[in-house]
Design an enzyme around this catalytic site. Sequence first.
Site, short mmCIF file in Angstrom:
data_model
loop_
_atom_site.label_atom_id
_atom_site.label_comp_id
_atom_site.label_asym_id
_atom_site.label_seq_id
_atom_site.Cartn_x
_atom_site.Cartn_y
_atom_site.Cartn_z
CB SER A 161 18.13 32.16 -13.73
OG SER A 161 17.92 33.08 -12.68
CE1 TYR A 193 21.41 29.19 -10.05
CE2 TYR A 193 20.85 31.52 -10.31
CZ TYR A 193 20.48 30.18 -10.36
OH TYR A 193 19.21 29.83 -10.70
#
Length: 679
Positions: free
Chosen positions: A556, A569
């Site tokens: 990401s 996350y």
Amino acid sequence: MSAHPEAAALLARSHRLGADPRNTNYAGGNTSAKGTGTDPVTGGDVELMWVKGSGGDLGTLTGAGLAVLRLDRLRALTEVYPGVEREDEMVAAFDYCLHGKGGAAPSIDTAMHGLVDAAHVDHLHPDSGIALACAADGEKLTAECFGDTVVWVPWRRPGFQLGLDIAAVKEANPQAVGCVLGGHGITAWGDTSEECERNSLHIIRTAETFLAERGRPEPFGPVIEGYEALPAGERRERAAALAPYVRAVASQDRAQVGHFDDSGAVLDFLARAEHPRLAALGTSCPDHFLRTKVRPLVLDLPASAPLDEAVARLKELHTAYREEYAAYYARHADEDSPAMRGADPAIVLVPGVGMFSFGKDKQTARVAGEFYLNAINVMRGAEAVSSYAPIEESEKFRIEYWALEEAKLRRMPEPKPLATRVALVTGAGSGIGKAIARRLVAEGACVVVADLNGENAARVAEELGGSDKAVAVTVDVTSEEQIAGAFRAAVLAFGGVDLVVNNAGISISKPLLETSAKDWDLQHDIMARGSFLVSREAARVMTAQQLGGDIVYIASKNAVFAGPNNIAYSATKADQAHQVRLLAAELGEHGIRVNGVNPDGVVRGSGIFAGGWGARRAAVYGVPEEKLGEFYAQRTLLKREVLPEHVANAVFALTGGDLTHTTGLHVPVDAGVAAAFLR
């Protein structure tokens, strides 16, 4: 425009015959019908023949798969036939006999159908018929089985001369309904489509009954101690452990996809005393050995042998196999022969375990295994009533390295970039993973769709084309046992694994003080630990295969960009990003490349965003949830929303063959987030 009635009847007959494997093998045999059509130029009547074209399959034949020829022109070829030494030249002449646009390309067996004086002709490869055709005293047995209603035709390579031979046999034997072709198969005929089909089935079923009633009960001999089939669970565990090493054996010249078969007929054959002798004799019917190679590689150890001993012996046998195949080529090749296509086996037999078969794709590998199963059935039938006596090795070579076969191979389309590659994608039941799986299949890969939601995984696999393209596995990536099971399923389905995409994940979006240790552990267990476990299992398979490989992490932009309320996350994504670098450094010596993709927020089609993450991130940024994708787009340099397909494109770019010297790279797919630029 509706099909001609004779063509329609031919298709229906072909489908019925092709639907039963007792009648013919996949893509084997051909059928024809003759009738009156209209000349498109004169408007007058013209006698035509519809015949299955080159490469088609009877069970799935369509009108487009039929070649349509003018009978007057086809039969006129007998007047210019230059003789058996130049019979291959006649194949090109078939093109000048086509009616109108002609339909499919005529096959080598076109002459058989056109020259035989019957309105309908079936040429088939039933196991029972080939058993008689490959028996040492096949001519005598054919007479015993059928009397004078089915006539023996000695072996001759398919072609124009064989068509003349069969036509002469029919003319000389008006009472006959068909013939057995030595070393090859059967041909039947009739005045109507129904009569032709009835005669074909009569030959096949009569031969089956003859073999069953006359045959010895155990034609393959007694069971060899230690070679009996392992129990089902143990057998498949052993097969999965061996599969990557067997694939390495089959892929030294070029990578292959695999198929595994542990059916009762295969296991019984390998347990019996005569299997080494019979396997060494090779297959016989031309359709068989074109797909199975002239003979298989047979592991000569009991099923209980230690795995490392079995692997070492496989390597020794492979070296010997390659030497023997090269010698076979040298014995028979001349200056006009095509170059040797490779010396690796297409069939590897492992007593107590089963059969591994290989090809350029899953269907080809599966069909190769089906053909060797046909060969086992043929051997059983021939040995039951006589002894198995396939055609001479020199004749096998003439078929395998036939100039016409080489031309057929050259007409095949170029393989897709990911052909022969087997991919396993985690989290592939929806969103980004589903898009990646779809793109990989479109580019030629076989894909294992792995997901915690088994129903979603099964639905995606079916959408991708079913078991020849994709299979589904249910897997929790936090479980070592389930991950190992997923890879076992992959290697049994396709022979191995070459490309792994770590995509499975969840997203917990909370401020630091609201993030519990349970949140932290769950986030890391699924994505950091899960990716590690999947990559470790992938490395085990890939190093055993010795074919290199690719591992791709869907990380990401959060791996490098520090955003608010996202500690669990983003920290996990940073862990994944560094796994890419660490594994690239460690696995490079094995030819395994490890790269990553860093997307920005993929809202549309995303399982994570649909599961609540989108609402929470929208709240953080103060926008309506339905506008979140637009919000993400507007903060990028390109002002474009990132979709699952864009991430899939990056995975293909990394694995499709153009970046062969790239490893340890992260590719941003974020439409340009300056704060996430890699430094």
